[in-house]
Motif scaffolding. Structure first.
Motif, short mmCIF file in Angstrom:
data_model
loop_
_atom_site.label_atom_id
_atom_site.label_comp_id
_atom_site.label_asym_id
_atom_site.label_seq_id
_atom_site.Cartn_x
_atom_site.Cartn_y
_atom_site.Cartn_z
N VAL A 125 21.88 34.05 -2.78
CA VAL A 125 22.17 32.83 -3.26
C VAL A 125 22.96 32.04 -2.35
CG1 VAL A 125 23.62 31.61 -5.00
CG2 VAL A 125 22.36 33.28 -5.81
N MET A 126 24.02 32.96 -1.58
CA MET A 126 24.89 32.35 -0.59
C MET A 126 23.90 31.66 0.58
SD MET A 126 27.94 31.76 0.14
CE MET A 126 28.74 30.72 1.45
N VAL A 177 22.88 33.86 -14.32
CA VAL A 177 23.10 32.32 -13.60
C VAL A 177 22.03 32.20 -12.32
CG1 VAL A 177 24.73 30.79 -12.48
CG2 VAL A 177 25.34 32.11 -14.47
N ALA A 178 22.24 33.17 -11.60
CA ALA A 178 21.46 33.33 -10.14
C ALA A 178 19.97 33.14 -10.56
CB ALA A 178 21.71 34.55 -9.41
N LEU A 179 19.44 34.00 -11.38
CA LEU A 179 18.07 34.08 -11.76
C LEU A 179 17.51 32.70 -12.57
CD1 LEU A 179 17.64 37.76 -13.04
CD2 LEU A 179 17.20 36.84 -10.95
N VAL A 180 18.52 31.99 -13.13
CA VAL A 180 17.83 30.74 -13.68
C VAL A 180 17.94 29.78 -12.52
CG1 VAL A 180 18.85 29.22 -15.27
CG2 VAL A 180 18.82 31.26 -16.30
N GLY A 193 14.68 14.98 -8.45
CA GLY A 193 15.37 14.99 -9.56
C GLY A 193 16.17 16.09 -9.67
N LEU A 194 16.80 16.72 -8.62
CA LEU A 194 17.64 17.87 -8.72
C LEU A 194 19.07 17.46 -8.60
CD1 LEU A 194 17.58 21.15 -8.42
CD2 LEU A 194 18.00 20.70 -6.20
N ARG A 195 19.67 17.83 -9.46
CA ARG A 195 21.26 17.37 -9.35
C ARG A 195 21.85 18.46 -8.47
NH1 ARG A 195 23.25 16.82 -15.66
NH2 ARG A 195 25.08 15.90 -14.48
N VAL A 196 22.04 17.93 -7.25
CA VAL A 196 22.47 18.95 -6.33
C VAL A 196 23.89 19.42 -6.30
CG1 VAL A 196 22.84 18.89 -3.71
CG2 VAL A 196 20.88 17.80 -4.59
N PRO A 197 24.99 18.80 -6.87
CA PRO A 197 26.30 18.92 -6.92
C PRO A 197 26.14 20.25 -8.07
CG PRO A 197 26.27 16.77 -6.61
CD PRO A 197 24.83 17.23 -6.95
N TRP A 198 25.63 19.90 -8.99
CA TRP A 198 25.55 20.92 -9.86
C TRP A 198 24.90 22.30 -9.60
CZ3 TRP A 198 28.58 20.65 -14.18
CH2 TRP A 198 29.03 19.49 -14.56
N VAL A 199 24.01 22.14 -8.99
CA VAL A 199 23.09 23.44 -8.65
C VAL A 199 23.90 24.28 -7.64
CG1 VAL A 199 21.23 24.31 -7.18
CG2 VAL A 199 20.79 22.45 -8.93
N ARG A 200 24.58 23.32 -6.71
CA ARG A 200 25.57 24.14 -5.83
C ARG A 200 26.64 24.95 -6.50
NH1 ARG A 200 25.52 20.56 -2.09
NH2 ARG A 200 24.13 21.55 -0.62
N ALA A 230 26.91 25.81 -9.70
CA ALA A 230 26.29 26.94 -10.37
C ALA A 230 26.19 28.10 -9.37
CB ALA A 230 25.06 26.44 -11.17
N GLY A 231 25.71 27.79 -8.37
CA GLY A 231 25.26 28.87 -7.38
C GLY A 231 26.85 29.58 -6.82
#
Length: 360
Positions: free
Chosen positions: A105-106, A234-237, A256-263, A265-266
Motif C-alpha cells: 500500500v505504501m 481496508v487495504a484489500l478493498v 472518477g477516483l476521489r484521490v484524497p480519500w483513497v490516499r 484510506a491507504g
C-alpha cells in the motif's frame, strides 16, 4: 523515483508492461495460474507453521505436533507446542502479513517502489513511546508498553499525514518522504537522549528495538490482531482504486477516483497494520520493502493480486526468518529482526541491480 507504469483496462487493472528493448522479463502467471499459486503459498504457510511449532531448543516431530494440536494430552510436548510456540508462530504470521501488506500500500500511494512503511514515522514513534513508558512510568513488560507503542506509532503517522495534507499533487510524494524522514530523525534523537540518561530504560528498550517474537505471549497477539484485521480489510478493498491511482493523480481523478480519500484510506491501513505489528514485535525491517519487490517481479503491477499475495508472502518471510534464528545458534537464538536484515539486505541489493539491468 521510479513510478508504476502502464495503463488500465475497463476493470481498473493496469495493462501489461511492454518488455524493455534488449531485456526479457520472466513470464508472469495469469488468471487461474495466479489463483493456483496463491493456494500453493497458503499451503507453504501451513507447512512452515508446523515446522515452526516443532523447531527450537527441544525439537518436536511433526507427527507429534499435529497430535498435540488436535488433542492436549498434558505432555511436555503439548505444553511446548500449545503454550510456548503456538502464540509465537501466530504472531509471526500476523506481523509478517501486516508489514508486507502495508509495504504494498505504501509503495502504491507514493508510486515509489523503494518506499517502506517506516517512512511515515511508525517505527520512530513507537520507539519513542516505549522509551517514554519505561523511563517515565517504569513500564518494563511487553504487555505494559504495547499500548504505548501503538499510540506512538499512530500519533507519528498522523503527524506526518497532517504535515503533508496541504501539499499539491505534484509535490505530495516528496513532502511525505521529507516529513517522515524529519520526524523519524527528531524522534530518534529524543529516544537517544532518554536512553543515554536512563540506563534502566536502555536495558529494557534494547531488547524490544531489535524486533523479536520471543516471550511476547498471547497478550501481544490478541492486542494486535483486531487492528491488523481492520487494516487488511481496508487495504484489500482499496485494490482497484490503488490500480487507478498508480496511473497518477490526474489520471485517477479523470477516471472518477476521489484521490484524497483513497490516499487517506491507504494511510489509515498503513497506520493500523504497521502500528499494531511494531507494537507487538518491535521494529522489523525489510519485510515491507522486499516482499512487494519480489511479488511485483513475479506477478506484474496489478495491485489486486499484489495485495492478495502479500499476506502469505510476508508470513512466509517472517516464519522462515524466525525458524532460521532458532536453528543458527542453538541452544540460544537470534532475534527475527536481525535475521530479516541478513535476508532482506542482500535480496534488496540483488533486486536493485537486476532492476538497473532490466531498465538499462
Amino acid at each position: 523515483m521510479d513510478h508504476i507504469s502502464g495503463g488500465t483496462d475497463r476493470t481498473g487493472a493496469p495493462a501489461a508492461e511492454p518488455a524493455p528493448t534488449g531485456a526479457t522479463r520472466p513470464a508472469r502467471p495469469r488468471g487461474g495460474r495466479r489463483f493456483a499459486a496463491l493456494v500453493v503459498c497458503l499451503g507453504l504457510v501451513v507447512l512452515l507453521l508446523l515446522v515452526s511449532l516443532g523447531t527450537g531448543a527441544r525439537g518436536v516431530p511433526l507427527d507429534t505436533v499435529g497430535r498435540v494440536l488436535l488433542h492436549d494430552d498434558g505432555s511436555p510436548e503439548a505444553i511446548i507446542v500449545r503454550q510456548l510456540r503456538l502464540p509465537r508462530t501466530a504472531l509471526a504470521v500476523t506481523v509478517g502479513a501486516a508489514l508486507a501488506l502495508a509495504g504494498v500500500v505504501m509503495q502504491a500511494i507514493t508510486r515509489n517502489p523503494l518506499a517502506e512503511p517506516g517512512i511515515v514515522g511508525v517505527n520512530s514513534g513507537a520507539s519513542f513511546a516505549v522509551v517514554t513508558a519505561i523511563a517515565a512510568f517504569h513500564v518494563t513488560s511487553v504487555s505494559g508498553y504495547i499500548w504505548f507503542a501503538f499510540a506512538g506509532a499512530v500519533l507519528a503517522a498522523l503527524l506526518v499525514y497532517a504535515l503533508t495534507s496541504g501539499a499539491t499533487r505534484s509535490n505530495h510524494h516528496t513532502r511525505l518522504v521529507l516529513a517522515g524522514a524529519a520526524l523519524s530523525a527528531s524522534l530518534g534523537a529524543c529516544t537517544g537522549i532518554l536512553t543515554m540518561f536512563d540506563s534502566s530504560a536502555f536495558d529494557s528498550y534494547r531488547f524490544w528495538v531489535v524486533g523479536s517474537l520471543e516471550n511476547r505471549g498471547t497478550e501481544a497477539l490478541t492486542a494486535a490482531v483486531p487492528f491488523v484485521l481492520v487494516g487488511i480489510v481496508v487495504a484489500l478493498v482499496l485494490g482497484p482504486s490503488l490500480n487507478a491511482l498508480a496511473l497518477g493523480d490526474e489520471a485517477g481523478a479523470a477516471l472518477g477516483l476521489r484521490v484524497p480519500w483513497v490516499r487517506a484510506a491507504g494511510f489509515v491501513s498503513i497506520m493500523l497494520l504497521c502500528g499494531a505489528a511494531t507494537a507487538a514485535a518491535g521494529p522489523i525491517g525489510f519485510v515491507g520493502l522486499v516482499v512487494p519487490h519480489v511479488l511485483r517481479l513475479l506477478l506484474g503491477p496489478d495491485l489486486r493480486w499484489l495485495l492478495a499475495f502479500a499476506l502469505p508472502g510476508g508470513a512466509i518471510l517472517l516464519l522462515v526468518s524466525d525458524i532460521a534464528g532458532r536453528v543458527i545458534a542453538p541452544p540460544g537464538e537470534i532475534e527475527v529482526g536481525i535475521v530479516t536484515a541478513f535476508i532482506g539486505a542482500p535480496a534488496l541489493l540483488w533486486l536493485v541491480v537486476r532492476r538497473r539491468e532490466v531498465t538499462a
